[in-house]
Design an enzyme around this catalytic site. Structure first.
Site, PDB file in Angstrom:
ATOM      1  N   SER A   1      -1.180 -36.752   8.828  1.00  0.00           N
ATOM      2  CA  SER A   1      -0.364 -36.342   9.973  1.00  0.00           C
ATOM      3  C   SER A   1       1.110 -36.522   9.628  1.00  0.00           C
ATOM      4  O   SER A   1       1.485 -37.471   8.934  1.00  0.00           O
ATOM      5  CB  SER A   1      -0.712 -37.204  11.187  1.00  0.00           C
ATOM      6  N   GLU A   2       1.944 -35.648  10.145  1.00  0.00           N
ATOM      7  CA  GLU A   2       3.390 -35.766   9.915  1.00  0.00           C
ATOM      8  C   GLU A   2       3.951 -37.052  10.514  1.00  0.00           C
ATOM      9  O   GLU A   2       5.026 -37.505  10.128  1.00  0.00           O
ATOM     10  CB  GLU A   2       4.121 -34.552  10.500  1.00  0.00           C
TER      11      GLU A   2
ATOM     12  N   SER B   1      -6.708 -32.703  17.436  1.00  0.00           N
ATOM     13  CA  SER B   1      -6.973 -32.313  18.824  1.00  0.00           C
ATOM     14  C   SER B   1      -7.822 -31.033  18.871  1.00  0.00           C
ATOM     15  O   SER B   1      -7.921 -30.305  17.879  1.00  0.00           O
ATOM     16  CB  SER B   1      -5.651 -32.079  19.542  1.00  0.00           C
ATOM     17  N   VAL B   2      -8.392 -30.758  20.029  1.00  0.00           N
ATOM     18  CA  VAL B   2      -9.216 -29.555  20.196  1.00  0.00           C
ATOM     19  C   VAL B   2      -8.401 -28.279  19.934  1.00  0.00           C
ATOM     20  O   VAL B   2      -8.880 -27.395  19.210  1.00  0.00           O
ATOM     21  CB  VAL B   2      -9.894 -29.546  21.584  1.00  0.00           C
ATOM     22  N   PRO B   3      -7.179 -28.144  20.466  1.00  0.00           N
ATOM     23  CA  PRO B   3      -6.427 -26.903  20.176  1.00  0.00           C
ATOM     24  C   PRO B   3      -6.207 -26.686  18.676  1.00  0.00           C
ATOM     25  O   PRO B   3      -6.351 -25.564  18.179  1.00  0.00           O
ATOM     26  CB  PRO B   3      -5.094 -27.111  20.903  1.00  0.00           C
ATOM     27  N   THR B   4      -5.896 -27.751  17.934  1.00  0.00           N
ATOM     28  CA  THR B   4      -5.733 -27.617  16.483  1.00  0.00           C
ATOM     29  C   THR B   4      -7.061 -27.231  15.849  1.00  0.00           C
ATOM     30  O   THR B   4      -7.124 -26.348  14.989  1.00  0.00           O
ATOM     31  CB  THR B   4      -5.220 -28.935  15.869  1.00  0.00           C
TER      32      THR B   4
ATOM     33  N   GLU C   1     -13.391 -32.912  13.628  1.00  0.00           N
ATOM     34  CA  GLU C   1     -13.487 -34.182  14.365  1.00  0.00           C
ATOM     35  C   GLU C   1     -12.377 -34.174  15.401  1.00  0.00           C
ATOM     36  O   GLU C   1     -11.217 -34.425  15.073  1.00  0.00           O
ATOM     37  CB  GLU C   1     -13.301 -35.365  13.397  1.00  0.00           C
TER      38      GLU C   1
ATOM     39  N   CYS D   1     -10.067 -41.445  19.531  1.00  0.00           N
ATOM     40  CA  CYS D   1     -10.700 -40.203  19.987  1.00  0.00           C
ATOM     41  C   CYS D   1     -11.942 -40.449  20.824  1.00  0.00           C
ATOM     42  O   CYS D   1     -12.225 -39.717  21.756  1.00  0.00           O
ATOM     43  CB  CYS D   1     -11.057 -39.365  18.769  1.00  0.00           C
TER      44      CYS D   1
ATOM     45  N   ASP E   1       3.861 -47.917  10.027  1.00  0.00           N
ATOM     46  CA  ASP E   1       3.818 -46.465  10.202  1.00  0.00           C
ATOM     47  C   ASP E   1       3.233 -46.068  11.567  1.00  0.00           C
ATOM     48  O   ASP E   1       3.647 -45.075  12.156  1.00  0.00           O
ATOM     49  CB  ASP E   1       2.945 -45.850   9.085  1.00  0.00           C
TER      50      ASP E   1
ATOM     51  N   GLU F   1     -19.021 -36.967  10.174  1.00  0.00           N
ATOM     52  CA  GLU F   1     -18.494 -37.821   9.117  1.00  0.00           C
ATOM     53  C   GLU F   1     -19.424 -39.026   8.999  1.00  0.00           C
ATOM     54  O   GLU F   1     -20.229 -39.300   9.876  1.00  0.00           O
ATOM     55  CB  GLU F   1     -17.059 -38.255   9.445  1.00  0.00           C
TER      56      GLU F   1
ATOM     57  N   ASN G   1      -3.782 -41.612  14.287  1.00  0.00           N
ATOM     58  CA  ASN G   1      -4.205 -42.889  14.880  1.00  0.00           C
ATOM     59  C   ASN G   1      -4.872 -43.836  13.884  1.00  0.00           C
ATOM     60  O   ASN G   1      -4.722 -45.049  13.991  1.00  0.00           O
ATOM     61  CB  ASN G   1      -5.091 -42.644  16.100  1.00  0.00           C
TER      62      ASN G   1
HETATM   63  P1  NAD Z   1      -3.117 -32.782  16.106  1.00  0.00           P
HETATM   64  O1  NAD Z   1      -4.175 -31.820  16.434  1.00  0.00           O
HETATM   65  O2  NAD Z   1      -1.787 -32.597  16.698  1.00  0.00           O
HETATM   66  O3  NAD Z   1      -2.877 -32.841  14.525  1.00  0.00           O
HETATM   67  C1  NAD Z   1      -3.909 -33.167  13.635  1.00  0.00           C
HETATM   68  C2  NAD Z   1      -3.538 -32.696  12.255  1.00  0.00           C
HETATM   69  O4  NAD Z   1      -3.610 -31.280  12.204  1.00  0.00           O
HETATM   70  C3  NAD Z   1      -2.116 -33.053  11.806  1.00  0.00           C
HETATM   71  O5  NAD Z   1      -2.145 -33.413  10.444  1.00  0.00           O
HETATM   72  C4  NAD Z   1      -1.367 -31.756  12.012  1.00  0.00           C
HETATM   73  O6  NAD Z   1      -0.237 -31.614  11.174  1.00  0.00           O
HETATM   74  C5  NAD Z   1      -2.420 -30.749  11.636  1.00  0.00           C
HETATM   75  N1  NAD Z   1      -2.228 -29.413  12.201  1.00  0.00           N
HETATM   76  C6  NAD Z   1      -1.608 -29.057  13.352  1.00  0.00           C
HETATM   77  N2  NAD Z   1      -1.669 -27.727  13.522  1.00  0.00           N
HETATM   78  C7  NAD Z   1      -2.347 -27.219  12.464  1.00  0.00           C
HETATM   79  C8  NAD Z   1      -2.739 -25.900  12.077  1.00  0.00           C
HETATM   80  N3  NAD Z   1      -2.450 -24.843  12.811  1.00  0.00           N
HETATM   81  N4  NAD Z   1      -3.439 -25.751  10.929  1.00  0.00           N
HETATM   82  C9  NAD Z   1      -3.771 -26.829  10.180  1.00  0.00           C
HETATM   83  N5  NAD Z   1      -3.414 -28.097  10.488  1.00  0.00           N
HETATM   84  C10 NAD Z   1      -2.708 -28.292  11.625  1.00  0.00           C
HETATM   85  O7  NAD Z   1      -3.738 -34.202  16.459  1.00  0.00           O
HETATM   86  P2  NAD Z   1      -3.000 -35.613  16.470  1.00  0.00           P
HETATM   87  O8  NAD Z   1      -2.072 -35.579  17.638  1.00  0.00           O
HETATM   88  O9  NAD Z   1      -2.479 -35.938  15.132  1.00  0.00           O
HETATM   89  O10 NAD Z   1      -4.208 -36.602  16.759  1.00  0.00           O
HETATM   90  C11 NAD Z   1      -4.703 -36.836  18.019  1.00  0.00           C
HETATM   91  C12 NAD Z   1      -5.952 -36.038  18.283  1.00  0.00           C
HETATM   92  O11 NAD Z   1      -6.902 -36.272  17.259  1.00  0.00           O
HETATM   93  C13 NAD Z   1      -6.633 -36.427  19.567  1.00  0.00           C
HETATM   94  O12 NAD Z   1      -7.072 -35.275  20.246  1.00  0.00           O
HETATM   95  C14 NAD Z   1      -7.809 -37.246  19.099  1.00  0.00           C
HETATM   96  O13 NAD Z   1      -8.877 -37.299  20.004  1.00  0.00           O
HETATM   97  C15 NAD Z   1      -8.160 -36.582  17.831  1.00  0.00           C
HETATM   98  N6  NAD Z   1      -8.905 -37.474  16.944  1.00  0.00           N
HETATM   99  C16 NAD Z   1     -10.223 -37.221  16.695  1.00  0.00           C
HETATM  100  C17 NAD Z   1     -10.965 -38.076  15.897  1.00  0.00           C
HETATM  101  C18 NAD Z   1     -12.423 -37.827  15.615  1.00  0.00           C
HETATM  102  O14 NAD Z   1     -12.931 -38.363  14.651  1.00  0.00           O
HETATM  103  N7  NAD Z   1     -13.129 -37.044  16.401  1.00  0.00           N
HETATM  104  C19 NAD Z   1     -10.357 -39.200  15.331  1.00  0.00           C
HETATM  105  C20 NAD Z   1      -9.012 -39.423  15.596  1.00  0.00           C
HETATM  106  C21 NAD Z   1      -8.303 -38.556  16.407  1.00  0.00           C
END
Ligand code: NAD
Length: 487
Positions: free
Chosen positions: A177-178, A228-231, A249, A283, A93, A461, A152
């Site tokens: 995640s999708e 991610s930060v924007p999410t 996180e 991350c 996956d 966490e 990840n």
């Molecule tokens: P992403 O922000 O694109 O998506 C994360 C999850 O949020 C997905 O399941 C997605 O479907 C969901 N999502 C997206 N938009 C949403 C919304 N508006 N409302 C609710 N849910 C929403 O991140 P990604 O690309 O899957 O993962 C990579 C990012 O995650 C990197 O920035 C990485 O640093 C971070 N990350 C952080 C940690 C930590 O523990 N701090 C661990 C792993 C990854």
């Protein structure tokens, strides 16, 4: 290669599908071929999952904590017994090498389940002496918690969120995640087999819209997102507008500081682990490697030699040390950052290309890449790339490097390599980061809290800290005398 699950979602102890849901394909990142076709949750599926969680939670919360712990402990044992199978599923996956998934994914989820299974029995409130009367506090669950995962570390994230939530007496609805929908379903099966009552751990698939439907659902008491930060900003805004608990996180651009007196090979090993593990999709990665001037050239020379030896290829080959990135979109993003690094004047030391791998032409591979001569203002030193791209920066003084290391909106992690222990602790104390390593990098044992400062997140966490974030405190005042009333 196929890994089609019985159905897309797992709700109230059973697999469930709804053909009306949007298509959601899982792709093997090493070949670009689909391995499973699922459906995103419809509002109906979301409703069923939330309702199942609501119905199951009160009886679960009334159990003795040690009884809840016993079920989690059984689930941890099943995860460990099934580690090979689960690691293969995760490699399929995510594309991460089997040598990584075997030690870092289901195994890490099992560690979390085992830890919280034991910890919950001793996670009690306080007794407060009020000089006659007394008070006590109770730690109570929040109710229905929503977990939203990144791609990840899919099963690890699902385990890190569900274990403290369930141990504390909550129910969870989890959306993976999708990009990586499969292993959370496997975890749900494991929980059921371990004896977790139906409805306490539900998995619904979907994109961001399903995530936000879960966050804004009236039954949701708390949300924990890894992403991610924007999410994180969007989810925290939505949760905040409805006064819901939230743990974020998020991403990082963490510094790893190497002083002249560091053990050279250990520092390079730490920097490589902190940039190339999981193809750089971690991350907490230390993507800004600050090396003190006296060691800089030797560091770079040995780093390049060791990096060129990394074996990249078929993630199912046990000898493979680096697999592909998760998706075509991530592949394009990382390659664009490499171009930006070159065009902004950084020196490409090694890597930077798409390797040609026979039989894996459709895969999303990028060579492990090192840039030197990177300055603080370059894009590759400021933005999270989430790929195998290391930036090496040089520095002279301790104060200077502390200021530069902290000069970022992120604050997830930081590392320092030195033999001078007073300096190590001095520097770590100054780091604006939630997790710091001295002479190590990227180790995240469940016994230590994990989470970010600044834009990298809110809440923690792991460790007892996580139980705090899945509970609320009730204060109870107990009178032992008469009521003193002026009336
Ligand atoms: P992403 O922000 O694109 O998506 C994360 C999850 O949020 C997905 O399941 C997605 O479907 C969901 N999502 C997206 N938009 C949403 C919304 N508006 N409302 C609710 N849910 C929403 O991140 P990604 O690309 O899957 O993962 C990579 C990012 O995650 C990197 O920035 C990485 O640093 C971070 N990350 C952080 C940690 C930590 O523990 N701090 C661990 C792993 C990854």
């Amino acid at each position: 290669m196929r890994a089609q699950p019985k159905a897309s979602h797992y709700v109230n102890g059973s697999y469930l599908d709804d053909a009306q849901g949007a298509e959601l394909a899982s792709i093997h990142p090493a070949t670009g071929e689909p391995i499973a076709l699922l459906r995103a949750a419809t509002p109906n599926v979301v409703e069923l999952a939330m309702e199942a969680a609501r119905a199951a939670q009160p009886a679960w919360a009334r159990l003795k904590p040690v009884e809840r712990g016993r079920i989690l402990r059984r689930a941890a044992d099943i995860l460990r017994a099934r580690n090979d199978e689960l690691s293969q599923l995760e490699t399929l996956d995510t594309g991460k090498p089997i040598q990584e998934t075997t030690v870092a994914d289901a195994a890490s989820a099992a560690d979390a389940l085992e830890f919280f299974a034991g910890a919950i029995a001793v996670y009690n409130g306080e007794m407060v002496d009020l000089g006659g009367p007394f008070g006590y506090t109770r730690r109570e669950p929040l109710g229905v918690c929503v977990g939203i995962g990144a791609w990840n570390y899919p099963i690890q994230v699902a385990g890190w969120k569900s274990a403290p939530a369930l141990a504390m007496g909550n129910a969870m609805v989890f959306k993976p995640s999708e990009n990586t929908p499969l292993s959370a379903l496997a975890l749900a099966e494991v929980y059921s087999e371990a004896g977790l009552p139906d409805g306490l751990f539900n998995v619904v698939q979907g994109y961001g819209d399903v995530g936000s439907a879960l966050v804004s659902h009236p039954l949701t008491a708390k949300v924990s997102v890894t992403g991610s930060v924007p999410t994180g900003r969007k989810v925290l805004g939505l949760a905040g507008s409805q006064m819901k608990h939230a743990t974020m996180e998020l991403g990082g651009k963490s510094p790893l500081i190497v002083f002249d007196d560091a053990d050279l090979e250990n520092a390079i090993g730490g920097a490589m682990l902190g940039n190339f593990y999981s193809s750089g999709q971690v991350c907490s990665n230390g993507t800004r490697v600050f090396v003190q001037r006296g060691l800089h050239d030797r560091f770079l020379e040995r780093l390049a030699a060791r990096t060129k030896n990394i074996r990249i290829g078929d993630p199912f080959d046990p000898e493979t040390q680096m697999g592909p990135l998760i998706s075509k979109a991530q592949h394009e993003k990382v390659l664009a950052y490499i171009e930006t690094g070159k065009s902004e004047g950084a020196t490409l030391v090694c890597g930077g290309n798409v390797p040609s791998l026979q039989g894996f032409e459709g895969g999303f591979f990028v060579e492990p890449t090192v840039f030197s001569g990177v300055t603080d203002t370059m894009t590759i030193a400021r933005e999270e790339i989430f790929g195998p791209v290391m930036s090496v920066l040089s520095f002279d003084e301790e104060d200077e490097v502390i200021a530069r290391a902290n000069g970022t909106e992120f604050g997830l992690a930081a590392g320092v390599f030195t033999r001078d222990l007073p300096r190590a602790h001095r520097v770590v104390r100054e780091m604006q980061a939630g997790t710091c390593w001295i002479n190590a990098y990227n180790l995240t044992p469940v016994e230590l809290p994990f989470g970010g400062y600044k834009q990298s997140g809110i809440g923690r966490e792991n460790a007892l800290a996580a139980l705090g974030h899945y509970s609320q405190v009730k204060s109870v005042y107990v009178e032992t005398g008469d009521v003193e009333s002026p009336y």
